[in-house]
Design an enzyme around this catalytic site. Structure first.
Site, PDB file in Angstrom:
ATOM      1  N   LYS A   1       0.843  -1.189   0.000  1.00  0.00           N
ATOM      2  CA  LYS A   1       0.000   0.000   0.000  1.00  0.00           C
ATOM      3  C   LYS A   1       0.886   1.249   0.000  1.00  0.00           C
ATOM      4  O   LYS A   1       1.945   1.267   0.642  1.00  0.00           O
ATOM      5  CB  LYS A   1      -0.915  -0.010   1.230  1.00  0.00           C
ATOM      6  CG  LYS A   1      -2.009   1.046   1.223  1.00  0.00           C
ATOM      7  CD  LYS A   1      -2.862   0.926   2.497  1.00  0.00           C
ATOM      8  CE  LYS A   1      -4.024   1.898   2.505  1.00  0.00           C
ATOM      9  NZ  LYS A   1      -4.843   1.765   3.737  1.00  0.00           N
TER      10      LYS A   1
ATOM     11  N   SER B   1      -9.622   1.621   2.754  1.00  0.00           N
ATOM     12  CA  SER B   1      -8.732   2.373   1.900  1.00  0.00           C
ATOM     13  C   SER B   1      -7.665   1.544   1.188  1.00  0.00           C
ATOM     14  O   SER B   1      -7.035   2.038   0.240  1.00  0.00           O
ATOM     15  CB  SER B   1      -8.038   3.455   2.729  1.00  0.00           C
ATOM     16  OG  SER B   1      -7.253   2.862   3.743  1.00  0.00           O
TER      17      SER B   1
ATOM     18  N   SER C   1      -9.796  -0.760   7.009  1.00  0.00           N
ATOM     19  CA  SER C   1      -9.257  -0.517   5.666  1.00  0.00           C
ATOM     20  C   SER C   1      -8.564  -1.697   5.004  1.00  0.00           C
ATOM     21  O   SER C   1      -8.208  -1.616   3.828  1.00  0.00           O
ATOM     22  CB  SER C   1      -8.290   0.671   5.693  1.00  0.00           C
ATOM     23  OG  SER C   1      -9.017   1.880   5.743  1.00  0.00           O
TER      24      SER C   1
END
Ligand SMILES: [Mg+2]
Ligand SMILES: [Zn+2]
Lengths: 480, 518, 104
Positions: free
Chosen positions: B85, B160, B184
């Site tokens: 990420k 996210s 997330s």
């Protein structure tokens, strides 16, 4: 000074830089004078993803300072974020302590009242925090240069009670505080180098009124005397305001040393909302009692105690004790000399006289002074037992500074050992009388006041080695 | 081992193949990029990758070759391609957090979790798309455009960590790193039909994870299977002296949980050491039908409300039946304060964020917009142009709840209620419940652009945010499909009991078999 | 508590976020709407409850006072927005004596 119809009420906030090798929350060096931004890392540059880890030695020094100021140490204290934007504050917040500080409730004795009771200034709290970097505004036109070498250096903030009633008392408090911190060896406490900084909160009120007046905060003072001057100026300003029927508004003022006035800083008070909240990157600081007790046992003798002891142990008057104990290193040097020479008075004369003069001339620190206490003690001893004269002693000392050799050796090498032997002195006396026939004649004719002059000639001829007592005796006998 | 079915290979299989010399790390990395091209990981299609450098990744893989020959023990992830990420600092590839304010920023240091992946033999192939600064539940808040769900390109992948979930779902890498603050990792895992883990707070170092809400943030892992996730998590877990909030609790070999036995005696691994080559790579046998004998699974009524999509409820009940059929006891429980979690979370997280994001000021790095009207104007121009609408909204919300006059009513109150929410979990686990089972999300993946109201979007986290507030570990595993879209089931256990969490997850995965994706 | 336009402008100032008039109006509505969902918390009795500021027990770990290498000047220069002579350069604050109000 302005109308004494008002009482001055002052509390001081003092920031002190702790003597650590590395910063409070990262391993960067705290050394002064490194090229800009060289002592930085992801943590103190506030790079994305970096996290703080607390420096154990910073905690140790803060504990020592708190104990030395008689504070109560809280076994659990909490770090908090103080949020505000400034280009030399990389994270946009300062890691400090807020509602759970490291220590509370100490005090400092700044002197005695005429009734002989201690004059005490209370200490509200002492907490650990990190310093900001440096903003340099005068280097480039229209721009500010940022150096983050200082960002993250560990500080303690010491907040006093509003116990100070006069600018002189503020000065006394600061000098006492500085001396205690020097004795504790937690900081260089130099206002010049910025390792000690002072902000003042001041208000005025009619005597007898218990309620505090509206306070202002005065900043930007770069010496203790500047603090005293700034307080006087602001006291006068506030009194004048009240006299003219106006009222004091809470604000931050900046001391202008050049104009010797305070002027309001242009930031709105409203914009000061620091939004403190507990620092989620650090668990609470938990101090195990063994650690604190150990620190307490390890505390050095503090100024007050040392003054009393030095006064009694060496039988010196208060004024001289004050001078000697002003600086712990100087006091230590003095005590070594006095003990070895067994003569406090002589030690005082030498240390405050020749030693201090030499240091001042060379701009040296006593810690690195070439003449070690034992050698100075020896000098005092050989003067006392008459091995060398007082006149010679000064030269011997100068040579000791120069060569670093012990007193006796210098005296011998330079042939400054006093000569007491009759024949040698007789020869010098005869020569002097021979060289100065006129004075000789008048002296022998009974003009006794010339004896001093002739002794002088003999001492000169003997390069100070002749024992003045003997010379006098001999001359008297000739004249007699 | 053949790379023809690369997209179906598990991390353990790949590592075993590399150790056995059946294939080379470089070929595996090439296969990963080939898959990315086929599936359309680029900005013009699924928009999964923000940064990737095939040449560099292949070169890194080739440098591993000699190590493999020299020693059979080059790490449990030998040659395994991973995606990271974009809010986790990595050397080489940029770290932009899906934000304009960090456009092009390359970190001069690497996150501990990434360093541990590399030390265990993994090879980073890409940084993945995300909601800006992890603020969002759909990856629509990325400054670089939304990521699309590989299972239905009209839908969001969740967020996210949407890019990481999509990368695993698309078969580009068997494992990926994501980050959690309120769900997330688990929510996008559920939306994309993969496995997602949020470890106990403190289990994985946050050093190098760009902070959103420090007291809630935790790096998590995504995997195609429970085994992928277990292998990934055990290779990045453990104390880190660079993170004052990381825990020195022992890290068990999570993959042993696949054997269905209780946790082994805690050993004393050097918590500082990165455990290269720990845990045997050959696959453990899948758990048998009775492996949950004596295990108590809690079913909290607050997580199965009237309003829950009945289809999702049905899929959850099927999973609970599997638990029973494997010998587990399913007990109805209550977590009464959980319904307060969203208000608490959306006070505390923005409050911390408003402070954590203050460092993005244009002074030292990242975007600077200078209208030439002095410092304050530079700050305001930089931050208003650099941050997107949701980040701006949350910074303001957080500033508000911390500001004078509102602190007690909002921030302080929320902290106290957070304690109550955590107490509920403590009470349940103290009452003999080993694991809690809930749906991961109230809905399946929704169409891009479908949700515009901020608070409605926040409600996506309603079942996941409690684990972040309590700090307990949780995993989302695929338990079926509704209207052809994946549904995730969530398993929550007590602090640092990831082992039990994996044990139940391995069993559920095996118990559902093909049904997990039907 | 409904958020006023003044509140929004004040916190935007605190957060150094430049927002124009229209955005200020929108944000006033958005923040008020979000905060209306938070009111439920005021009904919870938390008189006897301690706050959770950080998960997990124990005190913060301490590091020895020994130096570790930082970031090279080259690395800093490579990420810096504006540098000269090793300094970060920023526009001058309107009232630069305010520098004496910053920091510790
Ligand atoms: Mg301070
Ligand atoms: Zn540093």
């Amino acid at each position: 000074m302005s109308s004494g119809r008002y009482e001055m009420v002052v509390g001081l906030e003092v920031h002190v830089q702790l003597k650590t090798r590395t910063k409070a929350f990262c391993g960067c060096s705290t050394d002064f004078g490194a090229p800009p931004n060289l002592n930085t890392c992801p943590v103190c540059l506030a790079l994305p993803g970096a996290l703080p880890v607390l420096n154990e030695h910073a905690v140790e020094l803060a504990i020592r300072a708190a104990l030395g100021l008689g504070c109560r140490i809280d076994p659990v204290s909490v770090f908090a974020r103080k949020n505000y934007f400034y280009p030399d504050l990389p994270k946009g917040y300062q890691i400090s302590q807020f509602d759970q500080p490291l220590a509370v409730g100490g005090s400092v004795v700044i002197g005695q009242s005429d009734k002989g009771t201690d004059l005490r200034i209370g200490i509200t709290r002492l907490h650990l925090e990190e310093d900001a970097g440096k903003s340099i505004h005068d280097r480039y036109p229209g721009e500010t240069a940022i150096d983050l070498n200082r960002a993250g250096v560990p500080l303690i903030e010491i907040v006093s009670e509003p116990d100070i009633r006069a600018s002189a008392a503020a000065g006394a408090y600061l000098r006492t505080l500085k001396q205690i911190l020097q004795y504790l060896d937690v900081s260089d406490v130099s206002m010049e180098e910025g390792s000690l900084r002072v902000d003042a909160n001041i208000s005025v009120r009619p005597p007898g009124q218990t309620k505090l007046g509206t306070k202002t905060e005065v900043k930007n003072m770069n010496s203790f005397s500047a603090v005293e001057k700034a307080l006087e100026a602001e006291y006068t300003r506030q009194c004048a305001l009240l006299d003219s029927g106006g009222k004091v508004e809470q604000q931050t003022l900046l001391w202008d040393g050049a104009k010797e006035t305070v002027r309001p800083s242009r930031t709105k008070e409203g914009s000061h909302d620091y939004r403190y909240f507990p620092e989620p990157d650090l668990r609470p600081l938990m101090l195990d009692t063994k650690w604190v007790d150990h620190a307490r046992k390890g505390l050095p003798e503090l100024p007050a105690a040392r003054k009393t002891r030095v006064a009694t142990e060496y039988g010196l008057p208060a004024v001289e004790v004050e001078q000697l104990t002003a600086d712990p290193a100087l006091a230590g040097y003095f005590e070594e000399v006095a003990r070895a020479a067994g003569d406090g008075k002589a030690a005082y004369n030498w240390v405050m006289g020749e030693v201090q003069a030499t240091l001042r001339a060379a701009g040296e620190q006593i810690a690195h002074f070439r003449v070690r206490p034992a050698d100075l003690a020896q000098l005092i001893t050989i003067v006392r037992d008459g091995t060398i004269s007082h006149t010679a002693a000064k030269r011997v000392f100068a040579l000791m500074v120069e060569t670093g050799k012990p007193a006796a050796q210098v005296a011998a090498d330079e042939g400054l050992v006093q000569v007491g032997d009759e024949s040698a002195i007789a020869t010098w006396v005869d020569e002097v009388l021979g060289e100065h026939p006129e004075e000789a004649a008048r002296y022998l004719a009974g003009e006794k006041k010339l004896q001093g002059v002739l002794v002088g000639f003999v001492m000169k001829k003997s390069k100070g080695r002749a024992d003045p007592k003997r010379v006098n005796q001999l001359l008297s006998s000739r004249g007699g | 081992m053949s790379l023809d079915n690369y997209a179906q290979l598990g991390a353990a299989q790949i590592a075993a193949g590399v150790r056995a010399g059946e294939t080379s790390p470089a070929d595996i990395v090439r296969a990963s990029f080939k898959r990315a091209d086929e599936i359309g990981a680029g900005p013009d299609a699924l928009n999964i990758f923000l940064h990737a450098d095939e040449k560099a990744s292949v070169a890194e893989a080739e440098q591993m070759q000699p190590r493999i020959r020299k020693t059979a023990d080059i790490g449990v992830l030998a040659g395994v391609p991973v995606t990271i990420k974009d809010n986790i600092a990595s050397l080489g590839l940029p770290t932009t957090c899906g934000s304009k304010i960090l456009g092009g920023y390359v970190s001069p240091f690497e996150a501990t979790a990434v360093a541990r992946l590399r030390a265990n033999g993994a090879i980073i192939v890409a940084k993945t798309n995300m909601d800006e600064f992890a603020m969002g539940s759909s990856t629509e808040n990325s400054a670089f455009g939304p990521t699309r769900n590989p299972l239905d390109v009209r839908c969001v992948p969740g967020g996210s960590s949407g890019g990481s979930a999509a990368a695993v779902a698309a078969g580009i890498t068997p494992i990926a790193l994501g980050s959690e603050t309120g769900g997330s990792v688990r929510q996008p895992a559920a939306f994309c039909g993969v496995v997602g883990v949020k470890p106990t707070y403190g289990r994985v170092s946050r050093y190098g994870l760009v902070a959103f809400a420090s007291s809630l943030d935790q790096i998590g892992v995504l995997g195609r299977t429970v085994d992928d996730a277990a292998l990934a998590l055990e290779s990045i877990s453990g104390f880190d002296k660079m993170d004052s909030t990381s825990s020195d609790a022992d890290v068990p070999i999570y993959r042993l949980a696949a054997l269905g036995k209780p946790a082994p005696e805690a050993r004393n691994p050097d918590t500082e050491a990165i455990r290269i080559g720990r845990s045997p790579v050959p696959l453990p046998p899948p758990p048998g039908p009775t492996t949950l004998e004596g295990v108590v699974i809690g079913r909290p009524r607050e997580y199965f409300p009237e309003s829950l999509d009945p289809e999702i409820g049905r899929v959850c009940e099927r999973a609970l039946d599997r638990f029973r059929s494997m010998g587990a006891t399913v007990r109805d429980i209550s977590l009464p304060r959980s319904p307060l979690a969203i208000p608490v979370y959306y006070i505390l997280a923005p409050a911390e964020a408003s402070s954590n994001l203050a460092r993005f000021d244009g002074v030292r790095y990242g975007l600077r917009v200078d209208p030439g009207k002095g410092l304050k104007a530079m700050y305001e121009a930089t931050r208003s142009e650099g941050f997107g609408p949701e980040v701006t909204r949350r910074i303001l919300l957080g500033t508000y709840v911390l500001s004078a006059g509102y602190y007690d009513a909002y921030y302080k109150k929320a902290q106290a209620v957070r304690t109550l929410i955590a107490d509920d979990f403590r009470a349940v686990f103290a009452s003999g419940v080993h694991a809690i089972f809930t749906p991961t999300t109230p809905t399946t993946a929704f169409p891009i652009g479908a949700i515009s109201d901020p608070y409605e979007m926040y409600l996506n986290d309603i079942f996941t945010v409690t684990a972040n507030l309590a700090g307990v570990p949780a995993i989302s595993v695929p338990i079926g499909r509704v209207r052809r879209l994946p549904v995730g089931g969530q398993i929550i256990t007590a602090h640092f009991d990831e082992y039990a969490m994996f044990r139940v997850a391995y069993a559920l995965e095996a118990g559902l078999g093909a049904e997990a994706h039907q | 508590m409904a958020v006023t336009r003044e509140d929004v402008l004040h916190i935007a100032e605190l957060a150094r976020l430049g927002i124009d008039a229209t955005r200020a109006d929108e944000l006033t509505k958005e923040l008020s709407a979000i905060l209306s969902h938070m009111e439920v918390l005021s009904q919870v009795d938390t008189a006897a409850v301690s706050a959770t500021t950080i998960v997990g027990a124990g005190g913060t770990p301490l590091r020895p006072d020994v130096g570790v290498p930082g970031v090279s000047s080259a690395a800093i220069a490579s990420i810096a927005s504006a540098m000269r002579d090793g300094f970060f350069i920023v526009p001058r604050l309107a009232t630069h004596e305010d520098s004496s109000e910053n920091g510790a």
